[in-house]
Design a protein around this motif. Sequence first.
Motif, PDB file in Angstrom:
ATOM      1  N   THR A 172      27.856 -13.100 -40.190  1.00 55.78           N
ATOM      2  CA  THR A 172      27.564 -13.443 -41.582  1.00 55.78           C
ATOM      3  C   THR A 172      26.056 -13.549 -41.748  1.00 55.78           C
ATOM      4  O   THR A 172      25.397 -14.305 -41.028  1.00 55.78           O
ATOM      5  N   THR A 213      31.897 -18.120 -48.282  1.00 60.56           N
ATOM      6  CA  THR A 213      31.171 -16.886 -48.581  1.00 60.56           C
ATOM      7  C   THR A 213      29.721 -16.990 -48.144  1.00 60.56           C
ATOM      8  O   THR A 213      29.141 -18.084 -48.112  1.00 60.56           O
ATOM      9  N   LEU A 231      34.529 -18.666 -43.213  1.00 58.57           N
ATOM     10  CA  LEU A 231      33.797 -17.420 -43.394  1.00 58.57           C
ATOM     11  C   LEU A 231      34.575 -16.256 -42.768  1.00 58.57           C
ATOM     12  O   LEU A 231      35.405 -16.467 -41.873  1.00 58.57           O
TER      13      LEU A 231
END
Length: 335
Positions: A259, A231, A254
């Motif tokens: 991200t 995460t 991920l």
Amino acid sequence: MVHGAGDLRVEEVAGREPGPGEVLVRVAYGGVCGSDLHYFHDGAVGDFAVREPLVLGHEVVGRVSAGGLAVGTAVGIHPATPCGACQECRSDRRNICASSNYLGSAAHYPHIQGGFVEELIVPANQVRVLPAGLELRTAVLAEPLSVAIHAVRQAGDDAVAGKRVLVTGAGPIGLLVVAALRKSGAAEIVVTDLHEAPLALAAEVGATRTIRAGTQDPGDWAEVAIEASGTAGGLRTCLERVRRGGTVVQVGSLPGGDTAFPGSLLMTRELRLVGAFRFDHEFDTAIAWLADGLPVEPIVTHVFPLAEARKAFELAGDRTIASKVLLEISGDTRS
């Protein structure tokens, strides 16, 4: 077999006889991995999307039915078949071979069918004879333990011995990272997670401190941080809590695409951010550690027969209850 997001079926498929250099293994146990869950729930793992029916599973152990080994021999299966010719393979980094085939993966098309089958045919060089006394139910953890060992080693030679290490995420990989850190001599292992149940397991396998994410400060700086939650929040915590000049290892998968993370910290604090993808030689290390009694048994929380695969997958996604969920594939689970 997954046909798309949410579409998981137990089906009959045509079998075949092993050819030269191949071994037929009657699969006893298969561990449900986070990537299997992504294929089930999302129809994809990161950028690897299901484009045809895919047999899942890459954490498998069983007994030889035919091939070059004695029938009944207990074996583990290394799930990767690298090309052996690319620069990465020649540099002994076969785990990042772009052409590698990996059991139960949609990275290539046609997909590489996986190991959640009653009888699995694999190249002989992917088969590892298990040490006497190593239970199959424990040996099935060799594959995810290999991932954890590789992540710890990505921090650098002797980087964790005597050091304070932060682990974000106490799913099965995070828990096995904790066990690997303990085995590698880490002095302190601080683990964060959103749920109490996995944190309790983390304490059983070697964490010296557990923290419910968002409720407490992780305390002193860590020399190394290993991100195992997959995460953005977990990665942010690692980057913020590792000391200046420290190392962050990203082993959690991920989501696909971009991200967001506090990249300025990489520059101003001269952090080292390194990825950890799968494993290679660590598979043999994992088997040896398990045979030597590495305390990982609490990580296996549930076992289901193959016919109840959907129930197993649904439970495996509930982190408040389950950690590593196993499938009994062929019914032959004798030690």
